[in-house]
Design an enzyme around this catalytic site. Structure first.
Site, short mmCIF file in Angstrom:
data_model
loop_
_atom_site.label_atom_id
_atom_site.label_comp_id
_atom_site.label_asym_id
_atom_site.label_seq_id
_atom_site.Cartn_x
_atom_site.Cartn_y
_atom_site.Cartn_z
N GLU A 9 0.85 -1.31 0.08
CA GLU A 9 -0.02 0.00 -0.03
C GLU A 9 0.74 1.06 -0.07
O GLU A 9 0.58 2.19 0.76
CB GLU A 9 -1.04 -0.20 1.44
CG GLU A 9 -2.01 -1.28 1.03
CD GLU A 9 -2.94 -1.24 2.27
OE1 GLU A 9 -2.65 -0.50 3.26
OE2 GLU A 9 -3.59 -2.16 2.52
N GLU A 36 -4.91 -9.00 0.88
CA GLU A 36 -5.97 -8.45 2.05
C GLU A 36 -7.31 -8.43 1.72
O GLU A 36 -7.57 -7.80 0.59
CB GLU A 36 -5.40 -7.18 2.53
CG GLU A 36 -4.02 -7.38 3.28
CD GLU A 36 -3.49 -5.95 3.86
OE1 GLU A 36 -4.53 -5.30 4.26
OE2 GLU A 36 -2.20 -5.84 3.89
#
Length: 849
Positions: free
Chosen positions: A529, A635
């Site tokens: 991220e 995720e």
């Protein structure tokens, strides 16, 4: 069961190295009477007592002990004085002399001395909390001063005539100060810091003493020690010292008779009276550099006090299950104590009866991983995954400061226990065949003199141990660089990003070099991220381009290390690990020297639980097909506060099944708290329903809800937004449209899903309102009992209970970023890049099929 042992000294190892009192177990070693020392408490406020003249006893009489009790009245021991007669000091009675009328001892009978306290009586006085008051005696003058932090005897203590005494104290933290006074109770001398085994030599004319007791360690409750069996004694002989030090390999931790209630001092390494701890009574000789700590799950802690050959404390460390402990170079012996994570007492016997209770600490042996690399391709790897599990908020936790191997306990910082072999064994037993291990490297790195980023070797070894736990279970392991925001980011100037590129290459070169011999079960994931600093957590063209460069640097750095890394499967993320159209369109797949070894990773935390997932999954599948590279969803998940708990398992299974149907595999985000499905402290308390749901999804079980309504024509909307009080459509200067009134069909719940793709990506649901048959807006109850008439959404998907009496519903939408003209909305609807779906359903009808 509590195992209580009474110690008459300190830890045996402390005795060996520093000299302590004898350790005893009452049930096994009955106390041996010590030499006689006589003391008598005398009130400090009392006047000096006149000593009775000394009488020489007859030859057949038993001699009076050397130290006599300070009398409270004038009298000769063993003699009945006449009140009106004072004995002459030189009077020497003999057996053949008729005693005077005032002295009546029987000449032929051995007189019985007045009882005098023995050494045990001294111990009873000094080991009795009633003998003490708060405060101390001043170092000069011996006067009393009231205060906290020390306690001292209330009375002057009469001491015997022997010159030398030795202290016996069964808590190594405690030191005493002794003041000496003459027969008139005038101060003579002050001796401080006397500890267990210390020698005390009194002055020639000392008749009385006072004792002050204090702790060398902060926070000790002195009066509370007496409840734990505290003992303080003066002896005329050096206390006997018994100890046993054995090689760790010979230790039988399961022998409960070798555990005492207590602990070991961090400063002295000797025994200390504490609650909630058990101290092992044998010192352990350790020879190897590294050892494993083996304790059941996360319920116990092992404290190791390292002691050098000179008897000095080297270091004290409190450890949990799974931790790899490194012996210091100068350490010769260790003292061990055991505690429970709760403050309550625990069943030591029951614990020691388990298999794990018999080991506690064992020699570390590195796992012999396979080094032969197979030709597993990226697509074959993704196809082989059933469903994965994230070891979140452990090795990826953050610390405060940065330094080379400065934060080896980093994995504890966010509340999770040490990662241990048993945890990863349990993950494999549950049925997962893939584990993602997020790692934050930054806090165990430094910049060396050459300006290069360097990872701490011990931290690399710790990460390797966890990887080995998983490899030993034949799991696929995804290892990444996770919370590295201090050094990895995008959306910055060309000059600034060059520093980021440099650190990325240096970090991944070291990681890849360390793991280059591992086989195909180990996969590297570049970053997690990466954020856009121009506009945090948003798309940016500069950030997306820099993200592409970062991915290329990662691939090149790993491949350059050679060995098995020349063929290793590598995972590269999109900017933010996002799935939006702008992010997908800007993504460039890195060039690679080997074919079919790259995988793309994205993250998504949707709450959708039916076929409404299809549009976004179809877009991801098209993205994958365009690049010719498989995708994993690294995720995903829902928290334990999911609005509809009964649907949480269905949602998880449905997501895994539908993603797999589009060629993508999922890895559940488990952070050990609100997303946890595995209880890392008590495996039996894990959420078995959620675990099974994920496995069901891997088998293809999914959920479908029929009869959805689609509002996708321009004429079904009007300009404006819903008024927050009345629900009426009112003017908005910011480009917003609202649906016409849509009839509520049968069902207790309403699901709203907005599909916004391509140029319509930034559009969100704005507000929702329900109306009765008269067009009046109805109160809407949401989570935690809050009531709204018009609910703010700011999302793409929402589920709510339909208010009683509702006949119609209206929804408005806009972009939080751009003032969109009405014409654009119409074009989005006509071009099918914007579509609103509404479904009414009953909860009990939702099933997996």
């Amino acid at each position: 069961m509590r195992y209580k042992r009474k110690l008459a000294g300190c830890f045996i190892l402390g005795l060996l190295l520093g000299g302590c009192g004898q350790q005893k177990v009452e049930s096994e070693m009955p106390p041996t009477p010590e030499p006689s020392v006589t003391i008598e408490p005398t009130r400090l406020s009392e006047p000096t007592v006149t000593q009775a003249p000394t009488l020489t006893p007859t030859p057949t009489a038993t001699p009076i002990p050397t130290l006599t009790q300070a009398p409270t009245a004038t009298q000769a021991p063993t003699v009945t004085p006449t009140p009106t007669v004072t004995p002459t000091p030189t009077l020497t009675p003999t057996p053949t002399v008729t005693p005077t009328p005032t002295l009546t001892p029987t000449p032929t009978v051995t007189p019985t001395p007045t009882p005098v306290p023995q050494i045990e009586k001294m111990g009873e006085t000094l080991s009795n909390p009633e003998s003490y008051k708060n405060g101390w005696y001043k170092s000069w003058g011996g006067g009393y001063e009231e205060g906290n932090g020390s306690i001292c005897t209330k009375e002057y203590l009469k001491i015997a005539e022997e010159d030398v005494y030795y202290l016996s104290i069964n808590d190594s933290r405690i030191v005493v100060d002794i003041h000496e006074y003459n027969a008139d109770k005038s101060w003579l001398k002050y001796t401080d810091n006397l500890s267990d085994g210390s020698k005390f030599e009194k002055q020639e004319n000392t008749e009385y003493i006072t004792v002050t007791m204090r702790s060398k360690e902060w926070g000790v409750n002195l009066r509370g020690l007496f409840e734990l069996g505290f003992e303080l004694k003066l002896s005329k002989e050096v206390p006997q010292q018994e100890y046993k030090v054995v090689a760790l390999e010979q230790v039988d931790f399961a022998d409960v008779t070798k555990w005492y209630n207590g602990d070991y001092s961090r400063t002295t390494g000797k025994y200390a009276l504490t609650t909630g701890n058990f101290a092992y009574t044998e010192g352990c000789i350790v020879k190897d550099d590294y050892y494993w700590i083996r304790l059941p799950e996360g319920k116990y802690r092992l404290k190791i006090t390292e002691i050098s050959e000179k008897g000095e404390v080297v270091r004290t460390t409190t450890l949990a299950n799974g931790y790899k402990w490194k012996k210091q170079e100068e350490t010769k012996y260790i003292a061990i104590s055991l505690s429970h994570t709760s403050q309550e007492a625990f069943d030591l016997g029951g614990f020691m009866a388990t298999e794990q209770g018999k080991v506690l600490i064992e020699k570390y042996v590195k796992y012999p991983h396979n080094t032969v690399m197979s030709s597993l391709s990226a697509q074959e790897f993704v196809d082989a995954i059933n469903v994965g599990w994230n070891l979140g908020n452990s090795l990826d936790s953050k610390s405060v400061n940065r330094g080379l191997d400065a934060n080896l306990k980093q994995e504890l910082n966010w509340g999770n226990p040490y990662v241990c072999k048993e945890l990863i064994d349990y993950v494999a037993e549950c049925g997962f065949n893939t584990i993602r291990i997020p790692v934050t490297w930054y806090y165990n790195t430094e910049i060396n003199e050459a300006g290069e980023l360097v990872i701490g070797e011990q931290y690399l070894q710790r990460v390797q141990d966890v990887v080995d736990y998983a490899i030993a279970n034949d799991l696929y392991v995804i290892l990444n660089a996770h919370h590295e925001q201090p050094i990895f980011y995008a959306g910055v100037s060309d000059a600034e990003i060059q520093k980021v590129y440099k650190y990325a290459e240096e970090l991944w070169t070291q990681i890849a070099e360390h793991f280059k011999t591992y086989d195909e079960h180990l996969i590297f994931e570049a970053y997690n991220e990466i954020d856009n600093l121009e506009q945090s957590w948003s798309y940016g063209a500069t950030a997306a381009a820099q993200m592409n460069c970062l991915n290329q640097i990662f691939v090149d750095a790993v491949r350059a290390t050679g060995g098995n890394n020349s063929m290793r499967i590598l995972i590269v993320p999109t900017l933010l690990d996002g799935i939006g159209a702008k992010i997908r369109n800007a993504f460039v797949l890195p060039k690679d020297v080997v074919e079919d070894r790259l995988v793309i990773e994205v993250h998504t935390y949707t709450k959708k639980f039916s076929q409404v997932l299809e549009p976004e999954l179809s877009e991801l599948e098209a993205f994958s097909n365009k690049l010719g590279v498989p995708i994993i969803i690294g995720e995903f998940g829902t928290s334990n506060s999911y609005e509809f708990p009964d649907l949480r398992e269905i949602q998880a299974a449905n997501y895994v099944a539908r993603a797999a149907a589009h060629g993508m595999k999922c890895i559940w985000w488990d952070n050990g708290s609100n997303y946890a499905i595995i209880d890392r402290n008590h495996y039996a308390n894990s959420d078995k329903g959620m675990i099974q749901a994920l496995l069901d999804g891997a088998e293809g079980k999914m959920c479908t809800i029929e009869n959805g309504i689609y509002i996708n024509q321009p004429e079904q909307y009007e300009d404006g937004m819903l008024d927050t009080k009345t629900g009426e459509v009112v003017f908005s200067y910011w480009g917003t449209i609202a649906t016409e009134e849509i009839p509520v069909t049968e069902g207790s719940h309403c699901m709203v899903n907005l599909v916004a793709t391509e140029e319509a990506t930034d559009i969100w649901l704005q507000r929702i309102a329900f109306y009765d048959k008269n067009g009046q807006v109805l109160p809407l109850t949401v989570k935690n009992g809050k009531i709204y008439r018009v609910l703010e959404l700011q999302t793409l998907y929402y589920v709510c209970a339909v208010p009683e009496g509702a006949k119609t519903v209206r929804i408005s939408m806009n972009s939080p970023y751009t003032n969109i003209p009405r014409k654009n909305f119409d074009d989005y609807l006509k071009n099918e890049v914007l579509e609103l779906g509404i479904t009414f359903f009953d909860m009990q009808d939702i099933k997996l099929q």
